[in-house]
Structure formats: C-alpha cells, structure tokens
Design a protein around this motif. Structure first.
Motif, PDB file in Angstrom:
ATOM      1  N   ILE A  52     -66.868 -57.785  73.425  1.00  7.48           N
ATOM      2  CA  ILE A  52     -67.373 -57.310  72.137  1.00  7.48           C
ATOM      3  C   ILE A  52     -66.213 -56.599  71.460  1.00  7.48           C
ATOM      4  O   ILE A  52     -65.711 -55.597  71.970  1.00  7.48           O
ATOM      5  N   THR A 119     -67.715 -63.479  70.064  1.00  8.06           N
ATOM      6  CA  THR A 119     -68.445 -62.470  69.295  1.00  8.06           C
ATOM      7  C   THR A 119     -67.673 -62.097  68.037  1.00  8.06           C
ATOM      8  O   THR A 119     -66.503 -61.721  68.101  1.00  8.06           O
ATOM      9  N   ARG A 121     -68.217 -59.665  64.738  1.00  6.54           N
ATOM     10  CA  ARG A 121     -69.054 -58.611  64.139  1.00  6.54           C
ATOM     11  C   ARG A 121     -68.936 -58.691  62.618  1.00  6.54           C
ATOM     12  O   ARG A 121     -68.209 -57.944  61.982  1.00  6.54           O
ATOM     13  N   TYR A 313     -76.705 -65.245  66.393  1.00  8.40           N
ATOM     14  CA  TYR A 313     -75.795 -64.563  65.466  1.00  8.40           C
ATOM     15  C   TYR A 313     -74.933 -65.600  64.753  1.00  8.40           C
ATOM     16  O   TYR A 313     -74.591 -66.643  65.314  1.00  8.40           O
ATOM     17  N   HIS A 344     -73.718 -59.167  71.815  1.00  5.54           N
ATOM     18  CA  HIS A 344     -73.752 -58.006  70.924  1.00  5.54           C
ATOM     19  C   HIS A 344     -74.518 -56.873  71.589  1.00  5.54           C
ATOM     20  O   HIS A 344     -75.330 -57.103  72.496  1.00  5.54           O
ATOM     21  N   ASP A 369     -80.214 -55.422  66.378  1.00  9.70           N
ATOM     22  CA  ASP A 369     -78.762 -55.439  66.222  1.00  9.70           C
ATOM     23  C   ASP A 369     -78.236 -54.070  65.802  1.00  9.70           C
ATOM     24  O   ASP A 369     -78.698 -53.500  64.809  1.00  9.70           O
TER      25      ASP A 369
END
Length: 453
Positions: A52, A119, A121, A313, A344, A369
């Motif tokens: 992450i 991942t 973000r 996601y 996440h 989330d």
C-alpha cells in the motif's frame, strides 16, 4: 452505482441508551489532518511492505487523451494483475479477504476469481472539500441517540472517527459533487445469465454539499433526486422523487411515485428499511442502495477496527464506454475479468439487529475505504445468522469533478444464485456534474408537471 437513492444513519458501539455521544475532536487532533493523516482522515503513509503506497494527493490530473464531456478513460491501461485469487489458492490470501469473497470464491469457482492489481490511491476531492473536512472535525457532533449530526456541512463530518456510527455517517455524507445528471440501467440476471434491463435517468441536487450552504439553508435535506424510467415500455414514464433528510427520525425521507398507468403522483411512505428495492426482483432491499442507507434505529453498531483487504477499486474496465452489458453480465456473477481488486486499508463496521426489531438481515458487515469513506463491500446475514448476500461497490475517480464514487454496484444472493446489478451506464453519455439544476425543480409540484408533459 451512482444511483444513490438514499442515505442512512446508524447507531454505533456506544450502546445508546441516553443522550451521551462522542463529540468533536480537539484542535490538536484536527492538526493531524493534512499531516500524518490525509485531509479526509486516512493514514497518509503506506504500509511496511510497500504494497500500500503513500497517499500523494490522489488522481487530480486526467490522463492524456481524455477531454471534458467524455466518459472517463483508464488512467492505467498498462496495468496487469499481480496475481489472481481463485478457489484453488484462497487460503493463501484468507487474512486479507472478506468472508463474503471467501464464500463466493468457494461457491462460484473456478469462474469467479479476483484479479489483484497494483494499489493506486486515486481518491481525491476539491480543496474546498478538504477545508470543510477539517472544520467538520472541530465542530460536528452526533445528535442524541445518533439520529442525526449537527454542525457539519458539505462532506464527511468525522474524519477522525471514534465509533461505527461516525464511520457510517462519513459514508452517508461523503462529497459527491453539488449536482449531477446521468443515465444508466439495472438488471437481475436469471441463473442462466439471461436478463432484461431497466433504464433510468437520474437527476441529483445535493443541497448538503453545495458551496456556501449551511444547515439552516438546506432545511434538513441531504439531497433531492428525481428518477425517470426510460425502458422497458411497460415501466416507461414512471417517476420517483426523493427528498433525502439529514435526520430521518425527526423528519423521515419524503418520496413520491408517478405511475403512468394511474397518471397520479402519490406519496411512497414505505421506501425504506427492508422493503424490496423497486425492479430488483426481491434481491435487494431499499436500505442497500448506495451500499447502506436508512434510519439508525434498527441496528446496534460496532467499529471493529481497520484492516488491509483486497477490495474493488479503480474499476475503469467496467466503466469503459466500449463495454456493453453483455460483456459484463454472466450467470451467477459478473465477468470477473473486467473487475479490479487492490489492497487497501478499510474500516470494518458490524451492525447487529436490535432486540425486538424485524428486518430480513440479522447482521451486516461493512468495509469502508479510508481514502474516500465509500463502502466498498458488505455482507448480509439471514435470521439464522447464515451468510445470505454479498454486495460490492466498484468505484472510479471522476475527472470533470474530483470525486471518488461508484460506477457499478451489485448484490449477490448466495441462496438464489442470482444477483442484482446497478450502474450499467456503458453506452450512455458521461456523467454531467454541472447540469445547472435549481432546488425548486425537485418539488412535488414540479414532478407532477413534468409527468403530465
């Protein structure tokens, strides 16, 4: 999908029996926002393994090749799955999977798999939303017994939450723009995969999120929604109007429905709780729209903490304008090759039905989330405590308005081996986040006039 008919309220782990509630945070706590925490309250740093990454502002610049007014294109077209979770290797990843996903992998394997990607973000919001997030942290408080929130506006009220109710309120009141208009369809495929679509036009006026608004201005309203059914012909002309209230115990949700057969606009007082969601073939309840909604008085709530989990996601493949419903819909579940899962951090909130209350779900678990306050997945249990349904919310970051929001939702019924899917906007124009609505366009009289035209 973005068809957020409803917003809901929930009772936290306080064991609410009186008027005591968790209050606003201190100035020193609020200082963490924008520093060690992101402006909306997530952990800014990545995890120890680097799986992450650190949040560096989210996706704020559209990819090259996208133009205003177009459907969002995939900003990560070269990404390939790091690995694929299946029924054969599920035990290797069990600690990062929801109970619902574990069951689906077992029940629907080998067709149901979970492709896991890098991942990213991407969640991002406008700067004025970040400013309000910090202000809310200093002022927002739950009303007595958790029936509402005071001294909050525009976005999630509790960026540094203390309990499950505050987390759910953050989902309910998360920023989704000030207004928007779009068209999409839903379906309830049969076990063999055959289906018919219901096409709706959705128009939102989000009073709570508008710049310059305050609680007195919005008259206890979160948003106004008008839904016009376009197809099939047997339902065409049906209009639903919703006034979503901030405190639904003091002032319940207001809803009207116009049936083209009767040619009358009537109040719909039962559009809440466990009532079947219209056109869902009894596969989803009204309070599952937008993953969760409803008044707070049916469940006791507990915040179970934060976990690293594989969740839906950056669902740009599902959102692609060249994809069609036939590409998405499969027997028993969607085409998982179009799905994208990432690792996440999520808040885990458990809801247990209160003694003496009747509801089809005795227990529910939500995975929220940390970067956006969007519920990404949930589990629904029957009266015997058995896992019954599993819901997913596949989300993207939109470009014309910095918003992280659902593009497609589905609820899987593990007993019926069928599912409800919403958000099939493929082939329709892009969401319009600036249609120029006025609040008076969403009155009952305005809906009545529109129906008669």
């Amino acid at each position: 999908m973005r068809n957020h008919l409803v917003a809901g309220f929930t009772v936290a782990m306080l064991g609410f029996s009186g008027s005591s509630v968790y209050a606003k945070v201190s100035e020193s706590e609020a200082e963490r926002l924008g520093n060690e925490l992101t402006p909306v309250g997530a952990q800014r740093k990545g995890n120890g393994s680097g799986s992450i990454p650190e949040w560096t502002g989210g996706l704020t610049t559209p990819p090259s090749g996208w133009k205003q007014g177009q459907v969002e294109i995939n900003p990560f077209p070269r990404d390939e799955p790091l690995f694929v979770i299946s029924a054969d290797n599920v035990d290797l990843y069990r600690d990062k999977l929801t109970d619902g996903h574990i069951q689906m992998l077992k029940q629907y394997g080998p067709e149901f798999v979970m492709p896991v990607y890098r991942t990213r973000r991407t969640a991002a919001f406008p700067e004025h939303v970040y400013e309000k997030s910090r202000e809310n942290a200093l002022s927002a408080e739950l009303l007595s017994n958790g029936n509402g929130v005071r001294d909050t506006i525009m976005t999630s009220p509790f960026p540094i939450p203390n309990d499950g109710l505050e987390v759910i309120w953050n989902h309910i009141l998360r920023y989704r723009g000030e207004e928007l208009s779009f068209r999409s369809s839903s379906a309830t495929p049969q076990v063999n995969g055959s289906y018919n679509q219901v096409v709706n036009q959705y128009d939102y006026f989000l009073a709570y999120s508008r710049k310059g608004a305050d609680l007195e201005d919005i008259d206890n309203k979160i948003f106004y929604l008008k839904t016009d059914t376009i197809a099939p012909s047997s339902l065409a002309g049906t209009i639903t109007l919703v006034h979503e209230t901030l405190d639904q115990i003091r002032s319940p949700r207001l809803a009207w429905r116009y049936d083209s057969g009767s040619r009358r606009l009537r109040r719909s007082p039962n559009l809440a709780y466990e009532t079947d969601l219209p056109n869902s073939s009894s596969l989803r309840s009204v309070d599952q729209k937008d993953m969760y909604n409803g008044a707070p008085n049916q469940y006791d709530w507990e915040l179970k903490g934060k976990r690293e989990m594989f969740v839906p996601y950056n669902a740009y493949k599902l959102h692609d304008e060249d994809v069609r419903p036939d590409d998405v819909i499969r027997p028993q579940h969607i085409n998982q090759q179009l799905a994208r899962y990432e690792l996440h951090r999520v808040w885990v909130v458990e809801a247990k039905l209160r003694t003496g209350i009747s509801h089809i779900y005795s227990r529910r678990v939500f995975y929220v989330d940390e970067d956006s306050w969007q519920i990404l997945a949930s589990e629904e249990y029957d009266s015997e405590g058995e896992l019954w349904r599993v819901s997913e919310s596949h989300n993207i970051s939109y470009y014309s308005e910095p918003v992280f929001w659902t593009t497609m939702e589905m609820t899987y019924d593990l007993k019926a081996q069928r599912y409800y899917i919403d958000g099939l906007d493929n082939g329709f124009p892009a969401l319009d986040f600036n249609p120029g609505f006025r609040g008076n366009q969403f009155s009952a009289s305005a809906a009545r006039r529109a129906a008669r035209r």
